[in-house]
Design a protein around this motif. Structure first.
Motif, PDB file in Angstrom:
ATOM      1  N   LYS A  72      22.558  -3.821   3.133  1.00  0.00           N
ATOM      2  CA  LYS A  72      22.281  -4.563   4.367  1.00  0.00           C
ATOM      3  C   LYS A  72      21.995  -6.006   4.011  1.00  0.00           C
ATOM      4  N   ASN A  73      23.022  -6.830   4.071  1.00  0.00           N
ATOM      5  CA  ASN A  73      22.808  -8.262   3.888  1.00  0.00           C
ATOM      6  C   ASN A  73      22.185  -8.615   2.536  1.00  0.00           C
ATOM      7  N   ILE A  74      22.986  -8.494   1.499  1.00  0.00           N
ATOM      8  CA  ILE A  74      22.517  -8.763   0.137  1.00  0.00           C
ATOM      9  C   ILE A  74      22.947 -10.164  -0.289  1.00  0.00           C
ATOM     10  N   ASP A  75      22.008 -10.933  -0.839  1.00  0.00           N
ATOM     11  CA  ASP A  75      22.330 -12.218  -1.461  1.00  0.00           C
ATOM     12  C   ASP A  75      21.893 -12.164  -2.919  1.00  0.00           C
ATOM     13  N   VAL A  76      22.851 -12.398  -3.820  1.00  0.00           N
ATOM     14  CA  VAL A  76      22.512 -12.412  -5.247  1.00  0.00           C
ATOM     15  C   VAL A  76      23.308 -13.510  -5.934  1.00  0.00           C
ATOM     16  N   GLU A  77      22.637 -14.286  -6.768  1.00  0.00           N
ATOM     17  CA  GLU A  77      23.327 -15.309  -7.562  1.00  0.00           C
ATOM     18  C   GLU A  77      23.056 -15.024  -9.034  1.00  0.00           C
ATOM     19  N   THR A  89      32.096  -4.208   3.275  1.00  0.00           N
ATOM     20  CA  THR A  89      32.333  -4.181   4.721  1.00  0.00           C
ATOM     21  C   THR A  89      32.278  -5.597   5.288  1.00  0.00           C
ATOM     22  N   ALA A  90      31.320  -6.385   4.797  1.00  0.00           N
ATOM     23  CA  ALA A  90      31.206  -7.772   5.243  1.00  0.00           C
ATOM     24  C   ALA A  90      30.538  -8.573   4.148  1.00  0.00           C
ATOM     25  N   GLY A  91      30.684  -9.888   4.223  1.00  0.00           N
ATOM     26  CA  GLY A  91      30.046 -10.756   3.243  1.00  0.00           C
ATOM     27  C   GLY A  91      31.055 -11.408   2.335  1.00  0.00           C
ATOM     28  N   LYS A  92      30.553 -12.253   1.456  1.00  0.00           N
ATOM     29  CA  LYS A  92      31.429 -13.007   0.574  1.00  0.00           C
ATOM     30  C   LYS A  92      30.966 -12.819  -0.868  1.00  0.00           C
ATOM     31  N   ILE A  93      31.911 -12.538  -1.753  1.00  0.00           N
ATOM     32  CA  ILE A  93      31.570 -12.378  -3.172  1.00  0.00           C
ATOM     33  C   ILE A  93      32.504 -13.258  -3.987  1.00  0.00           C
ATOM     34  N   ILE A  94      31.936 -14.142  -4.789  1.00  0.00           N
ATOM     35  CA  ILE A  94      32.758 -14.947  -5.692  1.00  0.00           C
ATOM     36  C   ILE A  94      32.345 -14.623  -7.122  1.00  0.00           C
ATOM     37  N   VAL A  95      33.339 -14.193  -7.927  1.00  0.00           N
ATOM     38  CA  VAL A  95      33.073 -13.793  -9.303  1.00  0.00           C
ATOM     39  C   VAL A  95      33.998 -14.563 -10.231  1.00  0.00           C
ATOM     40  N   GLY A 102      34.949 -17.420 -10.344  1.00  0.00           N
ATOM     41  CA  GLY A 102      35.894 -18.289  -9.648  1.00  0.00           C
ATOM     42  C   GLY A 102      36.859 -17.556  -8.745  1.00  0.00           C
ATOM     43  N   PHE A 103      36.846 -16.226  -8.762  1.00  0.00           N
ATOM     44  CA  PHE A 103      37.708 -15.453  -7.869  1.00  0.00           C
ATOM     45  C   PHE A 103      36.959 -15.119  -6.592  1.00  0.00           C
ATOM     46  N   ASP A 104      37.586 -15.410  -5.443  1.00  0.00           N
ATOM     47  CA  ASP A 104      36.995 -14.978  -4.182  1.00  0.00           C
ATOM     48  C   ASP A 104      37.430 -13.538  -3.941  1.00  0.00           C
ATOM     49  N   VAL A 105      36.566 -12.609  -4.348  1.00  0.00           N
ATOM     50  CA  VAL A 105      36.898 -11.187  -4.334  1.00  0.00           C
ATOM     51  C   VAL A 105      37.186 -10.694  -2.920  1.00  0.00           C
ATOM     52  N   THR A 106      36.495 -11.288  -1.946  1.00  0.00           N
ATOM     53  CA  THR A 106      36.611 -10.805  -0.574  1.00  0.00           C
ATOM     54  C   THR A 106      37.814 -11.395   0.159  1.00  0.00           C
ATOM     55  N   ASP A 107      38.528 -12.312  -0.513  1.00  0.00           N
ATOM     56  CA  ASP A 107      39.763 -12.855   0.070  1.00  0.00           C
ATOM     57  C   ASP A 107      40.887 -11.856  -0.183  1.00  0.00           C
ATOM     58  N   SER A 108      41.641 -11.533   0.863  1.00  0.00           N
ATOM     59  CA  SER A 108      42.690 -10.520   0.694  1.00  0.00           C
ATOM     60  C   SER A 108      43.813 -11.020  -0.216  1.00  0.00           C
ATOM     61  N   GLU A 109      43.871 -12.332  -0.460  1.00  0.00           N
ATOM     62  CA  GLU A 109      44.892 -12.894  -1.341  1.00  0.00           C
ATOM     63  C   GLU A 109      44.466 -12.853  -2.807  1.00  0.00           C
ATOM     64  N   CYS A 110      43.246 -12.411  -3.044  1.00  0.00           N
ATOM     65  CA  CYS A 110      42.694 -12.423  -4.411  1.00  0.00           C
ATOM     66  C   CYS A 110      43.527 -11.532  -5.341  1.00  0.00           C
ATOM     67  N   ASP A 111      43.826 -12.035  -6.532  1.00  0.00           N
ATOM     68  CA  ASP A 111      44.526 -11.237  -7.545  1.00  0.00           C
ATOM     69  C   ASP A 111      43.501 -10.314  -8.200  1.00  0.00           C
ATOM     70  N   ILE A 112      43.430  -9.092  -7.672  1.00  0.00           N
ATOM     71  CA  ILE A 112      42.357  -8.183  -8.087  1.00  0.00           C
ATOM     72  C   ILE A 112      42.445  -7.859  -9.576  1.00  0.00           C
ATOM     73  N   ASP A 113      43.671  -7.624 -10.067  1.00  0.00           N
ATOM     74  CA  ASP A 113      43.808  -7.261 -11.480  1.00  0.00           C
ATOM     75  C   ASP A 113      43.353  -8.392 -12.388  1.00  0.00           C
ATOM     76  N   ALA A 114      43.688  -9.646 -12.010  1.00  0.00           N
ATOM     77  CA  ALA A 114      43.255 -10.794 -12.814  1.00  0.00           C
ATOM     78  C   ALA A 114      41.735 -10.931 -12.761  1.00  0.00           C
ATOM     79  N   MET A 115      41.180 -10.736 -11.567  1.00  0.00           N
ATOM     80  CA  MET A 115      39.729 -10.792 -11.408  1.00  0.00           C
ATOM     81  C   MET A 115      39.059  -9.758 -12.306  1.00  0.00           C
ATOM     82  N   ARG A 116      39.619  -8.536 -12.302  1.00  0.00           N
ATOM     83  CA  ARG A 116      38.994  -7.463 -13.094  1.00  0.00           C
ATOM     84  C   ARG A 116      39.124  -7.718 -14.586  1.00  0.00           C
ATOM     85  N   ARG A 117      40.214  -8.408 -14.973  1.00  0.00           N
ATOM     86  CA  ARG A 117      40.363  -8.720 -16.405  1.00  0.00           C
ATOM     87  C   ARG A 117      39.222  -9.596 -16.893  1.00  0.00           C
TER      88      ARG A 117
END
Lengths: 268, 290
Positions: B30-35, B66-72, B74-89
């Motif tokens: 429920k509404n998590i913020d972590v840096e 379900t909702a929210g924004k995660i950047i890992v 430099g990858f915006d994980v929550t963007d549907s255009e995100c290259d998931i495999d590259a992010m996971r590497r």
């Protein structure tokens, strides 16, 4: 009577019943006629070369062709059935339910009529006997194998896919390098069952039109038994020979798989 | 691991904003913020069902937020255009159940993703793999199959497998929870070594001693919220919130919890340690409290 004595008594009774049944069969049976029908070593010797060179070879050939086709199509159908795309899942489900639900013999008969109707009776490619055998037997085998493969894939722990994906592998890479190698190990025993069923089902190819050189074990020996091969007396002996030939293939297969399973169990 | 961090923009950092995760109707987060900043080691603690593992799994999309924004990294994980495999590497992940590939040898476990994903040559991959097996003290087992090894050995190899991909960041999901108590220490020692080398790490754990000793920051989660965060000294030694206090008391004083006594009141004046926590994870103090 003690418990032990009671057990001995019951056991002896069972043995006695078996002995009586055997004795009755020995008395009632027309054993001399049976011997003449089934143990005609002369005609067995006459048919033996053809049993080995034509019958057995063809049976094995049809089995291998159908198995390879079944494995490839079965794998594709299994992957489609687990796909995220609803259409793929739907196609795969319809395929499996349809081909699993029909008798193999009927599938072969249908194929035998459908292909010449669709592509013309003289079509060299589509009326090729070996193609029809492969597709006919193989498509039924694929339906069964796809379910076996699917069960094998689903038996691989979920964490394996997750670990592969977190290492950056695509779904396809993870499937090919991590999941399927483990799944195939799991399904070797049920797959052997499929091969054995396929060996026996290859006797159904008589539903397609074939020539004498294409006869499988069962049809060849049945032809001989019914006097269809000139120079060989019409007795049931060739059929007995066919039975032995089938067992010579299937029994070592079961043995080999058991050995393989033991070897894998050791490494765990 | 400094040589590889440069491969990724934003370098080994996590930014989670307003993260919500629902499974059906159950709201787990429920509404998590972590840096988490580059080079930081953050331990996430909390009772089971608090959402720690789910949050960790959202970071590399093993769970879809379900909702929210995660950047890992430099990858915006929550963007549907995100290259998931590259992010996971760019992220290494260590699981509670190790998840080594049982059909491959230890060495092959470490090389298979290198050759298939990073397209390294077999010899380069093996060189990298051997280097990492050395780091976790498992070089002598490169020809073994995972099921032949102890849980502690398997988990060290799992860490080495992740390291072989040269990640900028490592996620640990209760890496010692499935281990026999005497095997916990060897895994924690490897993790401590990584932390000292400057690896950015997010660790979901029940190992309070490890958190105290290694974490730059501790996050306490309960009921799908981040309840409290701060240095290990603050959160473990001197918690401010009631829920944190009660959790710490139960974890640090397991024998004082009686059956049916679900929430014993913490003693007046904060939580007293029953015994000084072993700061050297090599001692393998076991799982504190559980």
């Amino acid at each position: 009577m003690t418990k032990r004595q009671r057990t001995t008594f019951i056991r002896s009774g069972q043995y006695a019943i078996i002995v009586v049944i055997i004795a009755l069969l020995a008395i009632v049976g027309h054993w001399n006629d049976f011997r003449l029908q089934f143990l005609d070593f002369h005609s067995m010797g006459q048919i033996l070369p053809r049993v080995l060179k034509t019958g057995l070879i063809n049976t094995l050939l049809y089995t291998v062709m159908a198995f390879i086709f079944g494995l490839v199509v079965g794998l594709i159908v299994a992957l489609m059935r687990m796909s995220e795309v609803r259409l793929y899942r739907w196609i795969a489900t319809v395929y499996v339910e349809l081909l699993r639900g029909l008798p193999t013999l009927l599938v072969l008969f249908l194929l035998n009529y459908a292909i010449p109707t669709l592509f013309g009776p003289s079509s060299k490619i589509f009326s090729n006997f070996y193609l029809l055998v492969t597709v006919g037997l193989g498509s039924v085998a694929a339906a069964y194998m796809s379910e076996t493969i699917r069960a094998g894939v689903q038996a691989v722990p979920k964490g394996q896919m997750e670990a592969a994906r977190t290492l950056g592998m695509s779904r396809g890479q993870a499937m090919r390098l991590v999941i399927l190698p483990q799944a195939f190990r799991i399904i070797i025993p049920p797959m052997t069952n499929e091969i054995i069923l396929l060996i026996k089902d290859s006797s159904l190819v008589y539903a397609l039109s074939f020539t004498a050189t294409q006869y499988d074990l069962t049809y060849l020996t049945q032809t001989a038994a019914s006097g269809g091969i000139s120079g060989i007396a019409a007795t049931a002996s060739p059929l007995l020979l066919a039975g032995i030939a089938y067992l010579v293939v299937t029994l070592p297969l079961s043995q080999a798989v058991r050995a393989l399973e033991r070897k894998q169990a050791k490494r765990r | 691991m400094t040589q590889t961090v440069t491969d990724f923009e934003g370098q080994g950092a996590i930014s989670v904003k307003g993260l919500v995760k629902r499974f059906g109707t159950v709201e787990v987060l429920k509404n998590i913020d972590v840096e988490i900043k580059k080079g930081e080691v953050v331990c996430v603690i909390g009772p089971s069902g608090s959402g720690k593992t789910t949050m960790l799994r959202c970071v590399n999309l093993l769970e879809q937020p379900t909702a929210g924004k995660i950047i890992v990294n430099g990858f915006d994980v929550t963007d549907s255009e995100c290259d998931i495999d590259a992010m996971r590497r760019s992220i290494g992940m260590v699981f509670q159940q190790f998840n080594l590939f049982p059909h491959l040898t230890v060495l092959q476990n470490l090389t298979i993703a290198q050759t298939s994903v990073l397209k390294r040559s077999k010899s380069d991959a093996e060189k990298e793999a051997r280097h990492n097996l050395e780091r976790v003290g498992m070089a002598h087992k490169e020809g073994a199959y995972p099921p032949q090894l102890s849980g502690g050995q398997q988990q060290r190899i799992a860490i080495a497998r992740s390291l072989s991909m040269n990640p900028a960041l490592m996620l640990f999901d209760e890496p010692t929870s499935a281990l026999d108590p005497e095997l916990v220490g060897e895994v924690l020692a490897v993790m401590k070594g990584l932390a000292q080398e400057g690896m950015t790490m997010m660790v979901v754990t029940h190992e309070m001693a490890f958190a105290r000793d290694v974490a730059d920051r501790v996050i306490f989660m309960d009921g799908g919220y981040v309840v409290e965060e701060g240095t290990a000294e603050q959160v473990i030694g001197n918690p401010q919130h009631e829920r944190t206090k009660s959790f710490m008391f139960r974890v640090l004083n397991p024998t004082q919890v009686e059956e049916g006594d679900e929430f014993p009141a913490p003693p007046v004046g904060g939580v007293e340690m029953v015994k000084p926590l072993a700061l050297d994870p090599n001692l393998g103090s076991g799982q504190a409290g559980y």
